[in-house]
Design an enzyme around this catalytic site. Structure first.
Site, PDB file in Angstrom:
ATOM      1  N   ALA A  36      42.124  47.489  37.824  1.00 53.47           N
ATOM      2  CA  ALA A  36      43.543  46.944  38.148  1.00 53.47           C
ATOM      3  C   ALA A  36      43.345  46.150  37.811  1.00 53.47           C
ATOM      4  O   ALA A  36      42.845  45.940  36.229  1.00 53.47           O
ATOM      5  CB  ALA A  36      42.802  46.231  39.933  1.00 53.47           C
ATOM      6  N   ASN A  37      44.039  44.877  37.987  1.00 49.98           N
ATOM      7  CA  ASN A  37      44.083  43.351  37.557  1.00 49.98           C
ATOM      8  C   ASN A  37      44.919  42.383  37.869  1.00 49.98           C
ATOM      9  O   ASN A  37      44.101  42.355  39.134  1.00 49.98           O
ATOM     10  CB  ASN A  37      46.206  44.115  35.876  1.00 49.98           C
ATOM     11  CG  ASN A  37      47.001  43.920  37.852  1.00 49.98           C
ATOM     12  OD1 ASN A  37      47.356  43.601  38.115  1.00 49.98           O
ATOM     13  ND2 ASN A  37      47.258  45.475  37.807  1.00 49.98           N
ATOM     14  N   ARG A  38      44.748  41.800  37.697  1.00 49.68           N
ATOM     15  CA  ARG A  38      44.965  40.004  38.577  1.00 49.68           C
ATOM     16  C   ARG A  38      45.848  39.430  39.082  1.00 49.68           C
ATOM     17  O   ARG A  38      46.343  38.466  39.131  1.00 49.68           O
ATOM     18  CB  ARG A  38      44.792  38.948  37.340  1.00 49.68           C
ATOM     19  CG  ARG A  38      43.353  39.817  36.632  1.00 49.68           C
ATOM     20  CD  ARG A  38      43.478  38.177  34.846  1.00 49.68           C
ATOM     21  NE  ARG A  38      42.093  38.251  34.681  1.00 49.68           N
ATOM     22  CZ  ARG A  38      41.039  37.944  34.399  1.00 49.68           C
ATOM     23  NH1 ARG A  38      40.058  37.752  35.788  1.00 49.68           N
ATOM     24  NH2 ARG A  38      39.902  38.434  34.108  1.00 49.68           N
ATOM     25  N   ALA A  39      46.865  41.409  38.665  1.00 49.23           N
ATOM     26  CA  ALA A  39      48.546  40.128  39.763  1.00 49.23           C
ATOM     27  C   ALA A  39      48.289  40.195  41.128  1.00 49.23           C
ATOM     28  O   ALA A  39      47.055  40.442  41.883  1.00 49.23           O
ATOM     29  CB  ALA A  39      48.811  40.968  39.927  1.00 49.23           C
ATOM     30  N   ALA A 102      52.937  44.869  39.012  1.00 49.65           N
ATOM     31  CA  ALA A 102      51.815  44.898  38.115  1.00 49.65           C
ATOM     32  C   ALA A 102      50.885  46.257  38.673  1.00 49.65           C
ATOM     33  O   ALA A 102      50.402  46.111  38.548  1.00 49.65           O
ATOM     34  CB  ALA A 102      50.965  44.027  37.436  1.00 49.65           C
TER      35      ALA A 102
END
Length: 225
Positions: A36-39, A102
């Site tokens: 995943a990412n920090r969005a 994102a």
């Protein structure tokens, strides 16, 4: 006050359908782990709310977030990039599409159906990666049923304008909203964005994401007028 008046009067986007994506995607590694990412979904959800306030019928395709659903917006919840693309396709046709999510760039081909465990070898499991579907390019390059306006986002860690211009050309979209997440961290409450089109680049002052959303929504309304 302008937003309230526009809503009561029908708004400049009355009769228009807009699709917005928001948040991250989660690409499974095994049943308990994912890429995943920090969005956070703050910007995408704010955009959906701002478009609805201008009278649009909005379908929000959201990855896993903790943001509340914007009022007056239809929400489709997804987890992976493939699911997000399928939900976007199901929501079409639309007058415009705003791809603020994102999306994870890769998914794990050999994701485990059980939790991957350590063993005595000390070696990490070998994961095989493939690129996830390119949602922005898929919609922007549709031969039939393409929205009149396709807006993409580019979160960069440097050279935001340069990379945003490259993305605009590669993807075939009409506008890129680029920002440098090494300055304003991904998932935060403020943004400084650059609006990139084939004609020019417009750099906006740093402001909270709600204000960015309202300004972008009006820009979209003007483009669709």
């Amino acid at each position: 006050l302008d937003t309230i008046r526009a809503t009561l009067a029908g708004g400049p986007l009355a009769g228009k359908h807009l699709v917005v994506t928001s948040g991250p995607t989660h690409e499974p590694i095994d049943p308990v782990r994912y890429i995943a990412n920090r969005a956070s979904g703050r910007q995408g959800h704010a955009i959906a709310a701002a478009l609805a306030a201008l009278g649009a019928r909005v379908t929000l395709v959201s990855g896993p977030v903790t943001q509340p659903d914007p009022p007056g917006v239809t929400v489709a919840r997804v987890e992976t990039a493939r699911q997000m693309l399928d939900a976007v396709r199901a929501a079409l046709p639309a007058d415009a599409a705003v791809f603020a999510a994102a999306v994870a760039d890769w998914h794990v081909v050999n994701a485990g159906d059980r939790k991957l465990k350590k063993d005595a070898s000390g070696r990490a499991p070998a994961l095989e990666f493939l690129e996830t579907p390119d949602i922005l390019a898929t919609v922007a390059q549709m031969a039939e049923g393409r929205p009149r306006l396709v807006v993409g986002f580019a979160a960069e860690t440097g050279k935001a304008i340069e990379h945003g211009q490259g993305k605009l050309a590669r993807k075939g979209c009409d506008m890129i909203v680029a920002n440098d997440v090494s300055v304003d961290k991904m998932g935060g409450e403020v943004n400084r964005v650059h609006i990139i089109t084939q004609k020019d680049v417009e750099s906006w002052d740093r402001m909270d994401k709600g204000a960015v959303a309202e300004k972008l929504a009006q820009r979209i309304a003007d483009a669709l007028a």
